[in-house]
Write a protein that holds these residues in place. Structure first.
Motif, mmCIF file in Angstrom:
data_model
loop_
_atom_site.group_PDB
_atom_site.id
_atom_site.type_symbol
_atom_site.label_atom_id
_atom_site.label_comp_id
_atom_site.label_asym_id
_atom_site.label_seq_id
_atom_site.Cartn_x
_atom_site.Cartn_y
_atom_site.Cartn_z
ATOM 1 N N UNK A 1 5.965 -21.212 -24.107
ATOM 2 C CA UNK A 1 6.770 -20.728 -22.982
ATOM 3 C C UNK A 1 6.400 -19.287 -22.631
ATOM 4 N N UNK A 2 6.642 -18.895 -21.371
ATOM 5 C CA UNK A 2 6.473 -17.487 -21.013
ATOM 6 C C UNK A 2 7.405 -16.596 -21.833
ATOM 7 N N UNK A 3 6.978 -15.352 -22.032
ATOM 8 C CA UNK A 3 7.746 -14.403 -22.853
ATOM 9 C C UNK A 3 9.219 -14.336 -22.481
ATOM 10 N N UNK A 4 9.501 -14.372 -21.188
ATOM 11 C CA UNK A 4 10.877 -14.148 -20.715
ATOM 12 C C UNK A 4 11.849 -15.241 -21.148
ATOM 13 N N UNK A 5 11.333 -16.383 -21.594
ATOM 14 C CA UNK A 5 12.225 -17.495 -21.952
ATOM 15 C C UNK A 5 12.408 -17.669 -23.461
ATOM 16 N N UNK B 1 15.221 -24.977 -37.155
ATOM 17 C CA UNK B 1 14.907 -23.775 -37.927
ATOM 18 C C UNK B 1 13.652 -23.148 -37.336
ATOM 19 N N UNK B 2 13.753 -21.930 -36.875
ATOM 20 C CA UNK B 2 12.606 -21.235 -36.297
ATOM 21 C C UNK B 2 11.674 -20.794 -37.427
ATOM 22 N N UNK B 3 10.410 -21.193 -37.351
ATOM 23 C CA UNK B 3 9.437 -20.859 -38.388
ATOM 24 C C UNK B 3 8.612 -19.626 -38.043
ATOM 25 N N UNK B 4 8.452 -19.386 -36.749
ATOM 26 C CA UNK B 4 7.641 -18.231 -36.358
ATOM 27 C C UNK B 4 7.367 -18.227 -34.878
ATOM 28 N N UNK B 5 6.761 -17.143 -34.417
ATOM 29 C CA UNK B 5 6.468 -16.982 -33.005
ATOM 30 C C UNK B 5 5.161 -16.206 -32.878
ATOM 31 N N UNK B 6 4.235 -16.706 -32.057
ATOM 32 C CA UNK B 6 2.934 -16.063 -31.893
ATOM 33 C C UNK B 6 2.621 -15.872 -30.415
ATOM 34 N N UNK B 7 2.136 -14.692 -30.066
ATOM 35 C CA UNK B 7 1.743 -14.414 -28.684
ATOM 36 C C UNK B 7 0.421 -15.121 -28.385
ATOM 37 N N UNK B 8 0.333 -15.715 -27.188
ATOM 38 C CA UNK B 8 -0.902 -16.367 -26.760
ATOM 39 C C UNK B 8 -1.292 -15.842 -25.389
ATOM 40 N N UNK C 1 -2.020 -15.160 -21.530
ATOM 41 C CA UNK C 1 -1.259 -15.416 -20.306
ATOM 42 C C UNK C 1 0.199 -15.030 -20.388
ATOM 43 N N UNK C 2 0.549 -14.119 -21.286
ATOM 44 C CA UNK C 2 1.940 -13.685 -21.379
ATOM 45 C C UNK C 2 2.879 -14.758 -21.887
ATOM 46 N N UNK C 3 2.386 -15.578 -22.804
ATOM 47 C CA UNK C 3 3.206 -16.671 -23.327
ATOM 48 C C UNK C 3 3.389 -16.539 -24.834
ATOM 49 N N UNK C 4 4.352 -17.279 -25.330
ATOM 50 C CA UNK C 4 4.644 -17.312 -26.762
ATOM 51 C C UNK C 4 4.611 -18.749 -27.261
ATOM 52 N N UNK C 5 4.071 -18.923 -28.466
ATOM 53 C CA UNK C 5 4.143 -20.215 -29.149
ATOM 54 C C UNK C 5 5.241 -20.124 -30.196
ATOM 55 N N UNK D 1 10.159 -25.412 -15.452
ATOM 56 C CA UNK D 1 8.952 -26.232 -15.505
ATOM 57 C C UNK D 1 7.761 -25.542 -16.134
ATOM 58 N N UNK D 2 7.925 -24.300 -16.580
ATOM 59 C CA UNK D 2 6.778 -23.560 -17.105
ATOM 60 C C UNK D 2 6.582 -23.734 -18.604
ATOM 61 N N UNK D 3 7.506 -24.393 -19.277
ATOM 62 C CA UNK D 3 7.392 -24.593 -20.719
ATOM 63 C C UNK D 3 6.784 -25.946 -21.047
ATOM 64 N N UNK D 4 6.089 -26.020 -22.171
ATOM 65 C CA UNK D 4 5.541 -27.289 -22.657
ATOM 66 C C UNK D 4 5.756 -27.364 -24.164
ATOM 67 N N UNK D 5 5.645 -28.565 -24.714
ATOM 68 C CA UNK D 5 5.893 -28.706 -26.149
ATOM 69 C C UNK D 5 5.074 -29.852 -26.718
#
Length: 699
Positions: free
Chosen positions: A611-615, A629-636, A638-642, A665-669
């Motif tokens: 998803x984009x950073x803002x979300x 349970x959140x395991x982690x977050x990584x920047x990718x 195009x200003x997005x986060x995994x 509609x900008x998020x994917x999984x």
């Protein structure tokens, strides 16, 4: 339509957000090139490309349509294959197929709405496939459409490669013309798409100079000779500018911005001119594949002199229109009534008549040259992604890269008598849409259908009814829970039955304890002393345990992680049998399982959300509500986060719909099964009650 040479072909895909105006752009291009003599409308359901019943009903594109048009360019006649794609994310497979066949893209942007998630997705697809592109801004007739602001937003989002080739001229809050930045000339619309020269308004001068400077800098950077000329303060000729821009567009270094109005059919002459001048023909490009005879990497130049080869980028399987395989010819010339070799299937296919498709209208042609897009009807073994060639030069080209479906529902035929009919119909639909998958789930006695999103599955159900007269019922699937025990229990299972003649007698004393190995149902051991249970009955005891594990006593789900030990028992020299000991073991299992603190295990998925950073805050909050349970977050890029998380599979049901709602509609999984772990008490109670209700209903 005549046969066109490779250099006179342009394959152009229309991309963009849903309702941005792609189909209207396609319709206007058909209208101004005299394909139609009446301008169709999406609202009226009479466009060339949206011909499907569901598209007319829902007023948006569901499938990719091919629209070949002819245009008299500066250097001769041109054939432009327009690929009109859906904008809604559920139908992304259609877009990916079209992108694989295209050589350039028009990203359609609603001038009033501005940059939308579909705009960003379109750009990312172009980047991924290295497609030359331009932006076409629609709705310029709307006074609330701010072209200047949109250009700034596009530059901010996509970088300095974005370059306006036009600036709008407005009078009395109406869009009346434009300034050609390349030629530095004013243009006023006369009759619809036609225009005439006009003075450049004073209020445009400031922005024109900025746009012009950006273009000239890009031109200067294209060669050392032009760079020297630029620094020397010399003027570039129009030919030098156009030549440099064409090379920059081809190399994806510049993305021109054009504008128009679909309602008033304005701006499409210029769009056609830019397609002609700046977009590459297949002759300038290459097709990448593998030589099947050697396994080596292969690069094919689009040319008519080589032997025939090509690939199927899309299949249409409509009972009314018929089955068509849509090809892109990579090398050689494909002729009607020709035998080709399907390299993927290692079998020959007979090509009958050759067609080009315009919407749902097949137009017969005698041959198709390298780089062109055409269709063949009624091929028996050829599918989307297959390559055709000649047997002694077998080339496999890369198939379209299609998104993996993660949304799934259980399905049944409304009428049981239609089950075979439904199976055949679904097979046909999957030939057409590669993002649809069916899977049998024997454990829960259900059939599952996978798609990109809920809307896609709804459209599937409607099409099955309309095309094949079979009704599909979609329901929430049953999830693959497991049952296990947490304590140890020692029990006796005794089966004794006397009904005249030989009776039945089996007696076992068993201990059940947790093994904590959830990858297998049970382990079986025997610790019998003194022959209390003869060895020849041990396999029967294990068989009783094995069968009992298939459907647990708690809620009817498979049992895992149990250790069963046969300790003692007794037998009768006449009445004992394998069946009796098997039954006794089953009785012991049921009692022992329920005494050993039985629990329900739920399947846990490992989830990745892009998803984009803002979300990110909203997404993590939502995942927590879903017991994640959140395991982690990584920047990718195009200003997005995994975001990586674990959560129960049951709480991923229709997650695609909620994710799309939260992110516009900008998020994917994506997700995959990870492991089983104990379900909370309230969840366990709900699942057990549901199992009891189902059992009662079946009785």
């Amino acid at each position: 339509m005549k046969v066109y040479d490779t250099g006179s072909i342009r394959n152009v895909v229309l991309l963009g957000h849903g309702s941005a105006g792609k189909t209207t752009v396609a319709e206007c291009l058909c209208y101004v090139t005299k394909v139609t003599n009446r301008l169709g409308s999406v609202d009226e359901g009479n466009t060339v490309s949206d011909f499907d019943k569901e598209e007319k009903k829902r007023k948006f594109s569901i499938s990719t349509s091919l629209l070949p048009i002819e245009y008299k360019g500066e250097d001769g006649d041109l054939k432009i294959n327009i690929l009109d794609t859906p904008g809604y994310f559920d139908f992304v497979g259609e877009v990916e197929e079209a992108v694989s066949a295209a050589d350039a893209a028009i990203i359609v942007v609603n001038g009033k709405a501005g940059i939308e998630p579909g705009t960003v997705k379109a750009w990312e697809l172009c980047e991924e496939n290295h497609l030359p592109r331009l932006f076409f801004v629609t709705n310029m007739d709307d006074d609330k459409a701010s072209f200047r602001q949109l250009v700034l937003d596009l530059e901010k989002r996509f970088g300095k490669s974005v370059a306006p080739f036009q600036l709008p001229i407005r009078e009395n809050e109406k869009f009346v013309g434009f300034v050609n930045v390349v030629k530095m000339a004013g243009r006023r619309f006369t009759n619809l798409n036609e225009y005439e020269a006009c003075p450049i308004p004073d209020y445009v001068e400031k922005h024109l100079n900025i746009a012009r400077s950006s273009l000239l800098e890009a031109v200067a950077e294209s060669s050392e000779e032009l760079m020297e000329k630029y620094f020397a303060g010399e003027e570039f000729t129009t030919e030098e500018i156009q030549s440099a821009l064409r090379e920059n567009v081809k190399q994806c270094n510049i993305a021109p911005i054009l504008m128009g109005s679909g309602i008033h059919v304005q701006g499409f002459n210029v769009l056609l001119q830019v397609i002609d001048k700046y977009f590459p023909s297949p002759k300038e490009l290459e097709a990448i594949g593998v030589d099947a005879s050697t396994g080596e990497h292969f690069t094919a130049h689009y040319n008519d002199e080589a032997t025939i080869s090509g690939r199927v980028w899309k299949t249409i399987a409509d009972p009314f229109l018929g089955k068509y395989s849509l090809f892109k010819i990579c090398t050689g010339v494909l002729k009607a009534n020709f035998e080709v070799y399907n390299v993927n299937k290692e079998a020959t296919e007979k090509i009958g008549k050759l067609y080009i498709l315009r919407g749902n209208t097949p137009i017969e042609v005698p041959e198709l040259k390298s780089g062109d897009l055409g269709a063949v009807a009624k091929l028996s073994i050829t599918e989307t992604g297959d390559s055709i060639a000649v047997r002694n030069a077998p080339i496999i080209y890369h198939a379209p890269k299609i998104s993996t479906p993660y949304t799934y529902m259980a399905y049944t035929a409304e009428n049981k008598a239609d089950e075979d009919k439904l199976s055949t119909a679904l097979q046909r639909m999957m030939e057409e849409d590669r993002t649809l998958k069916v899977k049998a789930d024997p454990e829960n006695r259900q059939s599952l259908i996978y798609g990109i999103g809920e809307q896609q599955l709804e459209v599937l159900a409607a099409r099955l009814k309309d095309r094949y007269n079979v009704s599909l019922i979609l329901t929430k699937p049953k999830f693959a829970y497991r049952e296990t025990i947490k304590k140890t229990a020692k029990v006796q299972g005794k089966y004794k039955k006397q009904s005249g003649g030989h009776g039945q007698y089996g007696d076992v004393v068993m201990e059940f304890s947790p093994s904590f190995d959830y990858d297998q149902a049970y382990t079986f051991k025997e610790q019998v002393f003194g022959g209390a249970v003869p060895k020849n009955y041990f396999p029967a005891v294990e068989k009783g345990i094995q069968e009992s594990c298939k459907k647990g006593p708690l809620a009817g789900y498979p049992v895992v992680g149990v250790q069963a030990v046969l300790l003692d028992g007794s037998y009768h020299p006449v009445d004992s049998s394998e069946q009796a000991f098997k039954t006794a073991a089953s009785m012991a299992f049921k009692d022992g399982f329920m005494q050993a603190n039985p629990v329900l295990l739920e399947p846990i998925a490992r989830l990745t959300v892009n998803v984009p950073d803002s979300y990110t805050g909203d997404i993590m909050g939502d995942l927590t509500k879903r017991r994640g349970r959140i395991l982690g977050m990584n920047a990718v890029h195009g200003g997005k986060q995994l975001i990586e998380a674990e959560l129960p599979m049951s709480n991923l049901y229709l997650y695609n719909t909620d994710l799309r709602s939260m992110t516009g509609g900008s998020g994917s999984f994506s997700f995959e099964f990870d492991r089983y772990e104990q379900a909370p008490g309230d969840i366990q109670n709900i699942v057990i009650q549901e199992a009891k209700d189902r059992a009662a209903a079946e009785e």
